[in-house]
Design a protein around this motif. Structure first.
Motif, PDB file in Angstrom:
ATOM      1  N   ASP A   8       6.339  11.120  -6.103  1.00 27.04           N
ATOM      2  CA  ASP A   8       6.338  10.243  -4.916  1.00 27.04           C
ATOM      3  C   ASP A   8       5.270   9.171  -5.094  1.00 27.04           C
ATOM      4  O   ASP A   8       4.204   9.438  -5.607  1.00 27.04           O
ATOM      5  CB  ASP A   8       6.029  11.074  -3.663  1.00 27.04           C
ATOM      6  N   CYS A   9       5.590   7.958  -4.656  1.00 21.58           N
ATOM      7  CA  CYS A   9       4.661   6.834  -4.796  1.00 21.58           C
ATOM      8  C   CYS A   9       3.365   7.129  -4.027  1.00 21.58           C
ATOM      9  O   CYS A   9       3.413   7.539  -2.871  1.00 21.58           O
ATOM     10  CB  CYS A   9       5.320   5.579  -4.270  1.00 21.58           C
ATOM     11  N   PHE A  10       2.217   6.911  -4.671  1.00 24.61           N
ATOM     12  CA  PHE A  10       0.932   7.211  -4.035  1.00 24.61           C
ATOM     13  C   PHE A  10       0.572   6.206  -2.942  1.00 24.61           C
ATOM     14  O   PHE A  10      -0.319   6.433  -2.143  1.00 24.61           O
ATOM     15  CB  PHE A  10      -0.192   7.298  -5.073  1.00 24.61           C
ATOM     16  N   CYS A  11       1.279   5.092  -2.922  1.00 25.26           N
ATOM     17  CA  CYS A  11       0.968   4.059  -1.927  1.00 25.26           C
ATOM     18  C   CYS A  11       1.794   4.258  -0.653  1.00 25.26           C
ATOM     19  O   CYS A  11       1.248   4.378   0.431  1.00 25.26           O
ATOM     20  CB  CYS A  11       1.215   2.682  -2.528  1.00 25.26           C
ATOM     21  N   CYS A  12       3.123   4.318  -0.792  1.00 25.71           N
ATOM     22  CA  CYS A  12       3.987   4.420   0.400  1.00 25.71           C
ATOM     23  C   CYS A  12       4.377   5.858   0.706  1.00 25.71           C
ATOM     24  O   CYS A  12       5.125   6.099   1.636  1.00 25.71           O
ATOM     25  CB  CYS A  12       5.235   3.575   0.197  1.00 25.71           C
ATOM     26  N   LYS A  13       3.886   6.826  -0.083  1.00 28.29           N
ATOM     27  CA  LYS A  13       4.199   8.259   0.070  1.00 28.29           C
ATOM     28  C   LYS A  13       5.698   8.517  -0.032  1.00 28.29           C
ATOM     29  O   LYS A  13       6.246   9.334   0.705  1.00 28.29           O
ATOM     30  CB  LYS A  13       3.705   8.795   1.417  1.00 28.29           C
ATOM     31  N   LEU A  52       8.287  -4.214   1.577  1.00 30.17           N
ATOM     32  CA  LEU A  52       8.642  -3.351   0.450  1.00 30.17           C
ATOM     33  C   LEU A  52       7.356  -2.965  -0.257  1.00 30.17           C
ATOM     34  O   LEU A  52       6.507  -3.819  -0.498  1.00 30.17           O
ATOM     35  CB  LEU A  52       9.523  -4.113  -0.537  1.00 30.17           C
ATOM     36  N   CYS A  53       7.223  -1.698  -0.603  1.00 31.87           N
ATOM     37  CA  CYS A  53       6.016  -1.255  -1.302  1.00 31.87           C
ATOM     38  C   CYS A  53       5.979  -1.890  -2.693  1.00 31.87           C
ATOM     39  O   CYS A  53       6.931  -1.787  -3.451  1.00 31.87           O
ATOM     40  CB  CYS A  53       5.990   0.258  -1.402  1.00 31.87           C
ATOM     41  N   LYS A  54       4.869  -2.559  -2.975  1.00 30.52           N
ATOM     42  CA  LYS A  54       4.767  -3.296  -4.240  1.00 30.52           C
ATOM     43  C   LYS A  54       4.472  -2.357  -5.412  1.00 30.52           C
ATOM     44  O   LYS A  54       4.790  -2.665  -6.558  1.00 30.52           O
ATOM     45  CB  LYS A  54       3.664  -4.356  -4.103  1.00 30.52           C
ATOM     46  N   VAL A  55       3.872  -1.210  -5.110  1.00 33.91           N
ATOM     47  CA  VAL A  55       3.503  -0.289  -6.193  1.00 33.91           C
ATOM     48  C   VAL A  55       4.756   0.306  -6.843  1.00 33.91           C
ATOM     49  O   VAL A  55       4.850   0.404  -8.063  1.00 33.91           O
ATOM     50  CB  VAL A  55       2.573   0.832  -5.667  1.00 33.91           C
ATOM     51  N   CYS A  56       5.751   0.668  -6.015  1.00 31.59           N
ATOM     52  CA  CYS A  56       6.966   1.279  -6.561  1.00 31.59           C
ATOM     53  C   CYS A  56       8.159   0.338  -6.443  1.00 31.59           C
ATOM     54  O   CYS A  56       9.283   0.723  -6.746  1.00 31.59           O
ATOM     55  CB  CYS A  56       7.261   2.591  -5.838  1.00 31.59           C
ATOM     56  N   ASN A  57       7.937  -0.881  -5.994  1.00 29.02           N
ATOM     57  CA  ASN A  57       9.007  -1.857  -5.761  1.00 29.02           C
ATOM     58  C   ASN A  57      10.111  -1.323  -4.857  1.00 29.02           C
ATOM     59  O   ASN A  57      11.294  -1.574  -5.093  1.00 29.02           O
ATOM     60  CB  ASN A  57       9.604  -2.331  -7.084  1.00 29.02           C
TER      61      ASN A  57
HETATM   62 ZN   LIG Z   1       5.653   2.852  -3.008  1.00 29.85          ZN
END
Ligand SMILES: [Zn+2]
Length: 312
Positions: free
Chosen positions: A137-142, A112-117
């Motif tokens: 959109d989350c910059f980590c998981c796009k 699970l992307c931690k930046v956007c949970n």
């Molecule tokens: Zn994310």
């Protein structure tokens, strides 16, 4: 009478659905479809909720009845024999199990992307980047909500996760120690306290104080590491966005842009990898050497080696 294969599949279906409902009840604000989509991300042994017990008893049998009903209808329509009906039932109960097993296997490669949970969107103030996000959109998981083991940023994300957890751990330890420190200080200040007891308590207090100092230094270190890793992910996203848009709006210069994109991305990859490796090495060193002055030294090293890394 021996148990038919369709009965065995039926039982597995019922148990699986019951378990998933109990698990789902224990998850905070998670859609049941998300659990079905990426089961491995949510399944944890013994993590169940008692509040969904009625659902866990009721729903599986509704599901079984629906399958029986449709198999009956299809069976009548096709005019199958009773053997044919059992084959239909077996298939109807086996297919969901196969799909579930496949989804489970595929999702074991994801986190699970931690930046956007896992939400795929970033909202509100990000204290590490000091940037306000507005449901983009989350910059980590796009926007995907998950990171695949094969993703280029997987290592950075793993390291981010580790440092976030360690930062949280250090914050909790400081809180506990500070409470202890306060209680001890109050005890020492009592008027009628015995001299030897007071000495002993003071000895413990000074040990607690240095432990607090260490945990705070560790917390600062992990926080800096998280900050730097977030900046890295954010810059990467920004660079990709700019390149994407430049390509989109300026197709005439296609040739030049692709060369530019190439050199630019190579430049990023090189410095990114170096920084990620550096942070990883420093984190490992801290774990091995639980010592205040070393942590402070490593913090300086982290800051100098990531000095040039700023939000673009
Ligand atoms: Zn994310």
């Amino acid at each position: 009478m021996a148990m038919g294969i369709e009965t065995i599949f039926l039982i597995i279906n019922v148990l699986l659905i019951s378990y998933l409902l109990l698990l789902w009840g224990s998850l905070d604000k998670v859609n049941i479809w998300d659990v079905l989509k990426e089961p491995a991300l949510y399944i944890q042994p013994f993590k169940i909720s008692l509040t969904t017990i009625p659902l866990a008893i009721f729903i599986p049998w509704v599901y079984v009845s629906v399958i029986y009903f449709f198999c009956g209808i299809i069976g009548l329509f096709l005019g199958v024999s009773s053997n044919g009906f059992y084959t239909l039932l077996t298939t109807a109960f086996a297919v969901p199990l196969i799909i579930f097993a496949t989804r489970y296997y595929q999702s074991t490669f994801k986190t699970l992307c931690k930046v956007c949970n896992g939400k795929g969107k970033v909202d509100g103030y990000n204290e590490y980047l000091e940037i306000h996000f507005n449901h983009g959109d989350c910059f980590c998981c796009k926007g995907k909500g998950t990171i695949h083991a094969k993703d280029e940023i997987n290592k950075t994300h793993d390291l981010l996760l580790e440092n976030l957890l360690k930062e949280e751990e250090a914050i909790k330890k400081v809180e506990v120690l500070e409470k202890e420190q306060e209680e001890l200080s109050q005890n020492i200040e009592r008027k009628n306290i015995d001299g030897t007891v007071k000495n002993n308590l003071e000895g413990i207090l000074s040990k607690i104080n240095s432990q607090i100092e260490f945990e705070q230094a560790a917390k600062n270190f992990y926080r800096t590491a998280v900050e730097k890793l977030m900046i890295l992910l954010y810059n990467k996203h920004l660079a990709e966005y700019i390149l994407g848009k430049t390509k989109e709006f300026d197709e005439i210069e296609e040739q030049n842009i692709s060369t530019y994109a190439d050199t630019e991305s190579k430049k990023y990859q090189l410095s990114d990898t170096e920084i990620v490796d550096k942070i990883e090495a420093l984190v490992q060193e801290i774990a091995l050497r639980q010592n205040l002055s070393i942590v402070q030294e490593l913090q300086k090293e982290l800051e100098t080696s990531t000095e040039k890394l700023q939000i673009k």
